[in-house]
Scaffold this active site. Structure first.
Site, PDB file in Angstrom:
ATOM      1  N   ASN A   9    -116.298  32.262  18.193  1.00  0.00           N
ATOM      2  CA  ASN A   9    -116.183  32.952  19.349  1.00  0.00           C
ATOM      3  C   ASN A   9    -117.691  32.579  19.843  1.00  0.00           C
ATOM      4  O   ASN A   9    -118.555  33.356  19.652  1.00  0.00           O
ATOM      5  CB  ASN A   9    -115.863  34.446  19.511  1.00  0.00           C
ATOM      6  CG  ASN A   9    -115.995  34.733  20.957  1.00  0.00           C
ATOM      7  OD1 ASN A   9    -116.084  34.243  22.078  1.00  0.00           O
ATOM      8  ND2 ASN A   9    -115.909  36.199  21.047  1.00  0.00           N
ATOM      9  N   LYS A  11    -118.871  32.799  22.993  1.00  0.00           N
ATOM     10  CA  LYS A  11    -119.096  33.629  24.102  1.00  0.00           C
ATOM     11  C   LYS A  11    -119.736  33.084  25.133  1.00  0.00           C
ATOM     12  O   LYS A  11    -119.350  31.915  25.514  1.00  0.00           O
ATOM     13  CB  LYS A  11    -119.852  35.060  23.570  1.00  0.00           C
ATOM     14  CG  LYS A  11    -119.455  35.613  22.207  1.00  0.00           C
ATOM     15  CD  LYS A  11    -120.000  36.881  21.838  1.00  0.00           C
ATOM     16  CE  LYS A  11    -119.406  37.343  20.751  1.00  0.00           C
ATOM     17  NZ  LYS A  11    -119.605  38.782  20.372  1.00  0.00           N
ATOM     18  N   HIS A 104    -110.844  40.646  23.809  1.00  0.00           N
ATOM     19  CA  HIS A 104    -112.007  40.829  23.038  1.00  0.00           C
ATOM     20  C   HIS A 104    -112.619  42.068  23.528  1.00  0.00           C
ATOM     21  O   HIS A 104    -112.598  42.606  24.734  1.00  0.00           O
ATOM     22  CB  HIS A 104    -112.890  39.538  23.448  1.00  0.00           C
ATOM     23  CG  HIS A 104    -114.121  39.546  22.435  1.00  0.00           C
ATOM     24  ND1 HIS A 104    -115.247  40.438  22.621  1.00  0.00           N
ATOM     25  CD2 HIS A 104    -114.238  38.947  21.261  1.00  0.00           C
ATOM     26  CE1 HIS A 104    -116.045  40.264  21.652  1.00  0.00           C
ATOM     27  NE2 HIS A 104    -115.538  39.404  20.725  1.00  0.00           N
ATOM     28  N   GLU A 179    -111.587  44.039  15.123  1.00  0.00           N
ATOM     29  CA  GLU A 179    -113.153  43.750  15.473  1.00  0.00           C
ATOM     30  C   GLU A 179    -113.798  45.081  15.855  1.00  0.00           C
ATOM     31  O   GLU A 179    -113.639  45.681  16.904  1.00  0.00           O
ATOM     32  CB  GLU A 179    -113.223  42.875  16.712  1.00  0.00           C
ATOM     33  CG  GLU A 179    -112.719  41.532  16.392  1.00  0.00           C
ATOM     34  CD  GLU A 179    -113.574  40.336  17.032  1.00  0.00           C
ATOM     35  OE1 GLU A 179    -114.434  39.530  16.175  1.00  0.00           O
ATOM     36  OE2 GLU A 179    -113.850  40.610  18.427  1.00  0.00           O
ATOM     37  N   GLY A 185    -121.963  41.615  16.640  1.00  0.00           N
ATOM     38  CA  GLY A 185    -123.449  41.391  17.058  1.00  0.00           C
ATOM     39  C   GLY A 185    -124.386  42.328  16.684  1.00  0.00           C
ATOM     40  O   GLY A 185    -125.575  42.288  16.868  1.00  0.00           O
ATOM     41  N   SER A 225    -119.967  40.575  12.838  1.00  0.00           N
ATOM     42  CA  SER A 225    -120.955  40.230  11.830  1.00  0.00           C
ATOM     43  C   SER A 225    -120.545  39.464  10.704  1.00  0.00           C
ATOM     44  O   SER A 225    -121.221  39.540   9.649  1.00  0.00           O
ATOM     45  CB  SER A 225    -121.739  41.384  11.791  1.00  0.00           C
ATOM     46  OG  SER A 225    -122.569  41.851  12.805  1.00  0.00           O
TER      47      SER A 225
HETATM   48  P1  PGA Z   1    -120.427  38.589  15.900  1.00  0.00           P
HETATM   49  O1  PGA Z   1    -119.056  38.652  16.911  1.00  0.00           O
HETATM   50  O2  PGA Z   1    -119.762  37.711  14.595  1.00  0.00           O
HETATM   51  O3  PGA Z   1    -121.570  38.205  16.515  1.00  0.00           O
HETATM   52  O4  PGA Z   1    -120.341  40.039  15.335  1.00  0.00           O
HETATM   53  C1  PGA Z   1    -118.011  38.552  16.636  1.00  0.00           C
HETATM   54  C2  PGA Z   1    -116.978  38.713  18.017  1.00  0.00           C
HETATM   55  O5  PGA Z   1    -117.409  39.206  19.101  1.00  0.00           O
HETATM   56  O6  PGA Z   1    -115.819  38.078  17.847  1.00  0.00           O
END
Ligand code: PGA
Length: 261
Positions: A9, A11, A104, A179, A185, A225
């Site tokens: 993703n 974003k 999400h 998630e 993040g 993460s």
């Molecule tokens: P991240 O994001 O791997 O940067 O933690 C995961 C997501 O938001 O799908």
């Protein structure tokens, strides 16, 4: 048997030029490694969700050369109309997009997505036979208050209400991503055991509504993460069938290593 889904993703990162450069690099990275399965078998399960302006035909072709499909980060429940800022599932389909991400946590946290609106988006996606990753997950405050299962149960009920007791048939893949918001993040990945516990709960609760066979076929992805370093340990767990990767999916070498896992 469940399908493995390895997804990235992006974003609100990368425009069309960066997307093209990314897929060229990803293709190179993957070619430098021995494929673990013929590309035709793995293609359906590798997806990147770029921003909407990077979903065009040229980028789809570049992604296909790296055996990756493109998906949209959202879709609206109506086909068209006065819905500024939204995306039509039918139009996505008409330009060759087969995957969508729904609910999400950033949509839930910052853009007013509710279980109800998420369920309407899911319903539309299933009508259009799009493949879906539908996200659920608790916040840190909810986890610390011992509410993880209650929150997951509520979010899952919205998802299951659309299915009416049956997994949709057909080649489109419907999947659910756990998630935890506190892991997104933040660099704080759920431990494989924490993730497995949540996934087992989701699987058990899904079985009550869909029956054991359909629940057993639903791919459950972990996101939060995920990196090339921790993906293998997560994917080794019995109820973790895939990953949804944010930050690490922005780096072709990292994502190539995750695909290799
Ligand atoms: P991240 O994001 O791997 O940067 O933690 C995961 C997501 O938001 O799908």
């Amino acid at each position: 048997m469940r399908t493995r889904v390895l997804a990235g993703n992006w974003k609100m990162n990368f425009g069309p030029a960066e997307a093209l450069a990314y897929f060229t690099e990803l293709e190179k990275q993957l070619n430098a490694r021995a494929p673990s399965a013929p590309p035709s078998q793995v293609a359906a399960c590798r997806v990147i969700f770029p921003p909407a302006y990077a979903l065009g035909p040229e980028i789809q072709k570049a992604a296909a050369r790296a055996h990756v499909k493109l998906g949209a980060q959202n879709l609206h429940w109506e086909e068209k109309g006065a819905f500024t800022g939204e995306l039509s599932g039918a139009t996505l389909k008409s330009i060759g997009i087969e995957w969508v991400l729904i609910a999400h946590s950033e949509r839930r946290q910052f853009f007013g997505e509710t279980d109800e609106t998420a369920a309407k988006r899911l319903s539309r996606a299933l009508t259009l036979k799009l493949s879906v990753i539908y996200c659920v997950g608790e916040t840190l405050a909810e986890r610390e208050a011992g509410l993880t299962e209650a929150v997951l149960a509520r979010q899952l009920d919205a998802f299951l209400s659309v299915l009416r007791g049956k997994l949709p048939a057909g080649p489109a893949i419907l999947s659910l991503a756990y998630e935890p918001v506190w892991a997104i993040g933040t660099g704080k990945t759920a431990t494989p055991d924490q993730a497995q516990q949540a996934h087992a709960f989701l699987r058990k609760k899904t079985a009550v509504s869909l029956g054991a066979d359909d629940a057993g076929r639903l791919p459950l992805l972990y996101g939060g993460s995920v990196t090339a370093e921790n993906a293998a340990a997560l994917l080794a767990k019995s109820d973790i069938d895939g990953v949804l990767v944010g930050g690490a999916s922005l780096k072709p070498d990292q994502f190539a290593r995750i695909l290799e896992t």
